[in-house]
Scaffold this motif. Structure first.
Motif, short mmCIF file in Angstrom:
data_model
loop_
_atom_site.label_atom_id
_atom_site.label_comp_id
_atom_site.label_asym_id
_atom_site.label_seq_id
_atom_site.Cartn_x
_atom_site.Cartn_y
_atom_site.Cartn_z
N GLY A 297 31.38 47.73 38.18
CA GLY A 297 32.24 46.94 37.12
C GLY A 297 33.03 47.92 36.80
N LYS A 298 34.44 48.42 37.94
CA LYS A 298 35.65 48.54 36.89
C LYS A 298 36.29 47.95 37.80
CE LYS A 298 36.84 52.57 38.35
NZ LYS A 298 36.71 54.03 39.51
N ARG A 299 37.83 47.69 37.37
CA ARG A 299 38.96 46.98 37.86
C ARG A 299 39.20 47.49 39.22
NH1 ARG A 299 41.90 44.11 33.08
NH2 ARG A 299 41.34 45.06 31.02
N LEU A 300 39.52 46.95 39.77
CA LEU A 300 40.37 46.83 40.82
C LEU A 300 41.71 47.76 40.84
CD1 LEU A 300 40.26 46.73 44.32
CD2 LEU A 300 41.08 44.04 44.19
N THR A 301 42.41 47.22 40.10
CA THR A 301 43.47 47.96 40.47
C THR A 301 43.56 49.09 38.95
OG1 THR A 301 43.82 46.97 37.39
CG2 THR A 301 44.91 45.97 39.82
N ALA A 302 42.07 49.98 38.32
CA ALA A 302 41.66 50.98 38.10
C ALA A 302 42.41 52.12 38.81
CB ALA A 302 40.52 51.18 38.02
N ASP A 303 42.32 52.24 39.80
CA ASP A 303 43.05 53.42 40.60
C ASP A 303 44.62 53.01 41.66
OD1 ASP A 303 42.14 52.41 43.46
OD2 ASP A 303 40.02 53.45 43.20
N LYS A 304 45.34 54.02 41.66
CA LYS A 304 46.27 53.23 43.01
C LYS A 304 45.94 52.56 44.56
CE LYS A 304 50.33 55.27 45.40
NZ LYS A 304 51.48 56.69 45.36
N ALA A 305 45.44 52.83 44.92
CA ALA A 305 45.01 52.24 46.14
C ALA A 305 44.55 50.50 45.75
CB ALA A 305 43.34 52.52 46.51
N GLY A 306 43.95 49.90 45.01
CA GLY A 306 43.79 48.71 44.28
C GLY A 306 44.81 47.91 43.73
N GLN A 307 45.72 48.55 43.11
CA GLN A 307 47.42 48.46 43.22
C GLN A 307 47.97 47.96 43.88
OE1 GLN A 307 49.30 50.91 39.75
NE2 GLN A 307 47.25 51.52 38.99
N GLU A 308 48.15 48.84 45.26
CA GLU A 308 48.27 48.63 46.06
C GLU A 308 47.89 47.14 46.78
OE1 GLU A 308 48.32 51.95 48.24
OE2 GLU A 308 49.53 53.21 47.38
N VAL A 309 46.33 46.92 46.79
CA VAL A 309 45.88 45.12 47.20
C VAL A 309 46.60 44.33 46.54
CG1 VAL A 309 43.64 44.78 47.92
CG2 VAL A 309 43.84 46.93 48.05
N VAL A 310 46.87 44.77 45.50
CA VAL A 310 47.14 43.28 44.71
C VAL A 310 48.44 43.11 44.98
CG1 VAL A 310 47.70 43.04 42.11
CG2 VAL A 310 45.25 43.81 42.56
N GLN A 311 49.39 44.54 44.71
CA GLN A 311 50.54 44.02 45.17
C GLN A 311 50.51 43.27 46.93
OE1 GLN A 311 53.46 44.33 43.29
NE2 GLN A 311 53.35 46.36 41.92
#
Length: 199
Positions: free
Chosen positions: A149-163
């Motif tokens: 139930g975490k945010r996808l942007t909670a870690d660096k890998a998820g932030q890169e996907v969003v970018q």
């Protein structure tokens, strides 16, 4: 309209999600007219309506794709999936007078089968469509965030996907190049994905 409001989940003051539940696996689905009535009502009340057709039947897909101003087709880099994507692109172009300017292609789960996938350069040549984004296969990231139930942007890998997705989202939503990823509540896509996990 009151019935529609009861089905809406408010993510933020500028985002609502229509919580339609799940279709019965053994009963007949709702007819196209009922779905179209919901779409028509939504379009008169909201400036932007986004529909996920991944689990929809052919008739509903055709109805929505015919009216859509922007279309995102998602495929994996495998041969069978790309063949289906090519067929869908061609059929969608026919619905829009042979035009493909409003069709974007996203390649998902890249790297899931190394050595067995179609290279990006060959995808462009075969589909006559440059992928707008290529998302790497990361089971730990996607399954982990979903289960926890975490945010996808909670870690660096998820932030890169969003970018990778953000430029396409900007084009579709607002063409506002000032939109940025935010691991808190302020980011457009990051906030959306995170808040939906809290639902």
């Amino acid at each position: 309209m009151d019935s529609l409001r009861r089905m809406l989940y408010s993510v933020s003051d500028k985002l609502s999600v229509l919580a339609t539940g799940t279709e019965s696996m053994l009963d007949l689905p709702s007819n196209i007219g009922q779905y179209e009535e919901i779409i028509n009502t939504s379009m008169t009340s909201y400036p932007l309506v986004i529909a996920d057709l991944s689990g929809a039947g052919p008739a509903l897909k055709k109805t929505v794709l015919t009216r859509a101003h922007e279309i995102i087709i998602v495929s994996t880099p495998t041969l069978a999936s790309l063949r289906s994507a090519r067929a869908l692109i061609q059929e969608t172009k026919k619905l829009h007078g042979g035009q493909a300017a409003n069709i974007d292609l996203v390649i998902n789960m890249s790297g899931m089968a190394p050595g067995k996938e179609v290279p990006k350069s060959d995808i462009k040549a075969a589909l006559d469509c440059e992928p707008e984004a290529v998302i790497a296969y990361d089971a730990k990231l996607f399954i982990g965030t979903e289960n926890e139930g975490k945010r996808l942007t909670a870690d660096k890998a998820g932030q890169e996907v969003v970018q990778k997705l953000l430029p396409m989202i900007q084009k579709i939503v607002s063409r506002d190049t000032s939109v940025s990823v935010d691991t808190g509540d302020g980011g457009l896509l990051g906030g959306l994905l995170g808040k939906l996990k809290k639902k």
